[in-house]
Design an enzyme around this catalytic site. Structure first.
Site, PDB file in Angstrom:
ATOM      1  N   ALA A  53      -5.712  -4.863  -1.714  1.00 48.86           N
ATOM      2  CA  ALA A  53      -5.459  -5.427  -0.385  1.00 48.86           C
ATOM      3  C   ALA A  53      -6.754  -5.761   0.354  1.00 48.86           C
ATOM      4  CB  ALA A  53      -4.640  -4.438   0.431  1.00 48.86           C
TER       5      ALA A  53
ATOM      6  N   GLY B  62      -3.823  -2.800  -5.411  1.00 49.99           N
ATOM      7  CA  GLY B  62      -3.020  -4.001  -5.612  1.00 49.99           C
ATOM      8  C   GLY B  62      -3.550  -4.868  -6.740  1.00 49.99           C
TER       9      GLY B  62
ATOM     10  N   GLU C 218      -2.128  -3.505  -9.782  1.00 49.05           N
ATOM     11  CA  GLU C 218      -0.689  -3.807  -9.833  1.00 49.05           C
ATOM     12  C   GLU C 218      -0.456  -5.232 -10.336  1.00 49.05           C
ATOM     13  OE1 GLU C 218      -0.064  -2.249  -5.830  1.00 49.05           O
ATOM     14  OE2 GLU C 218       1.411  -0.870  -6.682  1.00 49.05           O
TER      15      GLU C 218
ATOM     16  N   GLU D 141      -5.073   4.802  -3.376  1.00 51.68           N
ATOM     17  CA  GLU D 141      -4.247   4.906  -2.161  1.00 51.68           C
ATOM     18  C   GLU D 141      -4.093   6.330  -1.651  1.00 51.68           C
ATOM     19  OE1 GLU D 141      -3.609   3.182  -4.848  1.00 51.68           O
ATOM     20  OE2 GLU D 141      -3.041   1.129  -4.290  1.00 51.68           O
TER      21      GLU D 141
END
Ligand code: NAD
Length: 695
Positions: A62, A103, A106, A126
């Site tokens: 992010a 992210g 991911e 995270e």
């Protein structure tokens, strides 16, 4: 600018993310990636896609400045991207070098195949912010690596080199070089074999003892959870879903859990600190093109407690230090202390003999100022006495080379007055280290009225080099940290003099989260420090509030940990504080002599009085511009005073409670005749009235 480069290599479209420095998933990057993917999928000449980043980063996840703003959700969001990549009819291969986290990881998991350089850095960080992977990570990673690796990565937040994951199915190839060529090769092998893309979603988690493993993980993390941190248990729940629920169901659970964590005070506090640490480095009034002065050699004046620790902080960063004191004996004692300190670290196995020898080789002692004249930075850490400081600064002014930075480690004295002892006040500032200076992360950088921007800039950069968190403070008595602690300690004294015991006060604050209550903290610092400060206050201001019990305790020869007796007694060699009947007798005698009956306090009132005393003074400090922002104050408390990280610092804690409630509590406290609680800061009242926070 185009945020994704598109190239065709034979029948493979190579899409390279291009959002320096770390390919954060900002909206522009997501937009261009979706477009590039569409182009590759409709182009009949393209048979497969390779998705890659730069040498430094595949993708760091992010975009932090975007988080929490509408831009983060702007179409295409990360969920859409991931869905489209996974659904692609042509094989998509991730080619991973450098950072691949959150992210970014991911996205890699949604690709059909993965090729990585052996030193690519894989992580799900995270958890460090009280969060969990939120875009499918908890469902897709275990399908490729099994549960053990997924638990390890997600619960630790640590970075792992790709080669360590070779034993799992996460990577189809781990290579030493030629990343893109090898990724294209993998892609074309699939095309040539006529195989349909292998979607991670279609795999299942291969783990024969899943339930016992998950239960073991729950039992391990549960006792370590602090401050309402639910993230580790939510990670485990989501991983459990990956084992026995369809992907869509698992993804739904993951998104719900993520949203709940994001709203929880724990994660808000952790993210606040994360931002605060980045913000603190931004200092107003330093032009963008300011150049730092070179700091190659450091001198420290005063080889006492602080001087030795400060010297070590620089030696640990390979910066040579000269330690100067009044006499050969003083210097020898100082050097011996540093040596002993390193020896202990070597004995504990945390430093090699070699490293110690190297550090000691960079340290020398001196009694003559001539020996330090060519230092780039000199830090004064002599007795806390203006006359002594004056003598030192006049000498420094006479000998130091032009351009040298002159710093004082004073805890409370006026840095502007100290600067005025020299002909070069622009080169003078405060560098307020915390004890032990080689360990404590905080450095208050005190900006004098005349301090030059490049001097400030140099010291802020240097702080990072020696591993400190630097916060700029203006000049005032005690700067940010000690000025606030005065009011906190004063409230602890009021509580004591009205009937709460040191044990109860300490326990209440420690249960709330402080590393150490005020009485244990005073014992550690030495009771002489508070006593000296109080005597000065009594002398300067006949109306100053007195602390008769504290004075009697000190006058009874109790110095704190250093002589084994302070507010508590200490068994030699142990740090644990034990209640001492002698202190209890002193307190009882005080009540008898003043003819007063002790009053009972709830733990809640104790915490409110002490913590809101910090908050209130923090608000004054903010309003006066001594601190540039509330988050700077929070950092000071976190890194200098053992404030619980998960509460985000005193100002954040007050904001979490709500400033109107804080103001009401302060009014309640002040309604008692002997509260000694300072009037609420106008800024605090104003923000409470407008129902705002400090930021
Ligand atoms: P200390 O008494 O342990 O050491 C002071 C040293 O300065 C002694 O070695 C002494 O010989 C030397 N000294 C005195 N006058 C001198 C002179 N004219 N020239 C050269 N050397 C001289 O004191 P400390 O606890 O290390 O504190 C030093 C400074 O750091 C003080 O200003 C103090 O307020 C500040 N400080 C202390 C702490 C703490 O927790 N101790 C924390 C932050 C800042």
């Amino acid at each position: 600018m185009n945020f994704v480069r598109y190239e065709q290599v034979q029948q493979v479209a190579v899409l390279s993310l291009n959002n320096p420095p770390v390919n954060a998933l900002a909206h522009e990057l997501r937009r261009d990636l979706a477009a590039a993917l569409d182009r590759a999928l409709v182009d009949g000449a393209v048979q497969a896609v390779v998705l890659t980043g730069t040498d430094k980063a595949f993708c760091a996840g992010a975009d932090l400045p975007e988080l929490g703003t509408p831009k983060a959700a702007q179409d295409p969001d990360i969920f859409t991207l991931i869905r489209e990549i996974e659904a692609a009819r042509k094989p998509v291969v991730a080619a991973i070098a450098g950072i691949c986290m959150g992210g970014g990881l991911e996205i890699a998991l949604a690709c059909h195949y993965r090729v990585a350089l052996s030193d690519a850095q894989i992580s799900f960080p995270e958890i460090k912010l009280g969060l969990m992977p939120g875009a499918g990570g908890t469902q897709r990673l275990p399908r490729l690596t099994g549960l053990t690796w997924a638990l390890n990565l997600m619960l630790s937040g640590e970075t792992v080199r790709a080669e360590r994951l070779m034993e799992t199915a996460l990577f189809d190839r781990v290579v030493a070089r030629d990343l893109i060529r090898q990724a294209c090769e993998v892609a074309m092998e699939i095309v040539d074999a006529g195989e349909a893309p292998r979607r991670t979603a279609d795999l299942s988690v291969d783990e024969p003892y899943a339930q016992s493993l998950l239960q073991f993980a729950r039992n391990t993390v549960r006792p370590r959870l602090k401050g309402g941190n639910a993230a580790p248990l939510r990670v485990i729940d989501a991983l459990a879903a990956s084992v026995d629920k369809p992907l869509q169901e698992g993804l739904r659970l993951e998104r719900e859990a993520f949203a709940a964590l994001e709203q929880a005070p724990y994660s808000r506090a952790m993210r606040h600190i994360f931002r605060a640490e980045r913000l603190a480095a931004k200092v107003a009034g330093i032009p963008g093109d300011t150049r730092a002065r070179a700091i190659e050699r450091v001198a420290v004046i005063g080889a006492g407690t602080m001087g030795g620790g400060i010297a070590m902080a620089f030696l640990n960063a390979d910066i040579p230090v000269v330690l100067l004191d009044r006499s050969d004996e003083d210097v020898e004692r100082g050097l011996a202390n540093v040596r002993r300190n390193y020896e202990t670290t070597v004995q504990r196995g945390r430093l090699s003999e070699d490293a110690m020898a190297q550090r000691m080789a960079r340290l020398s002692g001196a009694t003559a100022y001539g020996a330090i004249a060519d230092a780039d930075l000199v830090i004064e850490a002599v007795f806390e006495n203006m006359a002594v400081k004056e003598d030192v600064f006049r000498k420094l002014d006479a000998v130091m080379k032009p351009g040298a930075i002159l710093a004082t480690n004073t805890s409370r004295l006026d840095v502007d007055r100290i600067a005025a002892f020299t002909q070069r006040p622009a080169d003078v500032l405060g560098m307020h280290f915390f004890s032990p200076a080689n360990v404590m992360k905080l450095l208050e950088v005190v900006r004098g009225a005349a301090t030059a921007p490049d001097v400030l800039h140099t010291v802020m950069q240097l702080a990072r080099r020696i591993g400190k968190v630097a916060v700029v403070s203006g000049v005032c008595d005690g700067f940010i940290g000690n000025r606030m602690i005065t009011f906190y300690l004063e409230q602890s004294m009021v509580l004591l003099e009205e009937g709460a015991s040191p044990q109860q006060i300490d326990r209440a604050l420690e249960t709330w989260g402080m590393a150490m209550g005020p009485f244990r903290m005073s014992d550690l610092a030495g009771l002489d420090i508070g006593y000296t400060i109080r005597q000065r206050q009594y002398a300067e201001d006949p109306g100053a509030r007195r602390s008769p019990i504290a004075d009697k305790v000190f006058e009874a020869g109790r110095l704190g940990q250093k002589n084994g007796k302070g507010w508590y007694k200490y068994v030699p060699g142990q740090r644990s504080a034990q209640p001492d009947p002698e202190v209890q007798a002193l307190i009882a005698a005080h009540f008898a002599a003043t003819n007063r009956t002790p009053r009972a306090f709830s733990d809640e009132e104790i915490v409110e009085r002490c913590i809101y005393a910090l908050v209130n003074e923090g608000a004054y400090i903010l309003q006066e511009g001594i601190a540039a922002r509330a988050s700077d104050i929070d950092l000071v408390y976190l890194h200098g005073y053992g404030f619980p990280r998960w509460r985000g610092g005193p100002m954040m804690a007050a904001q979490t409670v709500g400033l109107p409630s804080v103001v009401r509590a302060i009014r309640r406290i002040r309604s008692r005749p002997d509260s000694a609680f300072k009037a609420p800061a106008p800024l605090l009242l104003q923000l409470a009235e407008q129902n705002k926070g400090f930021e």
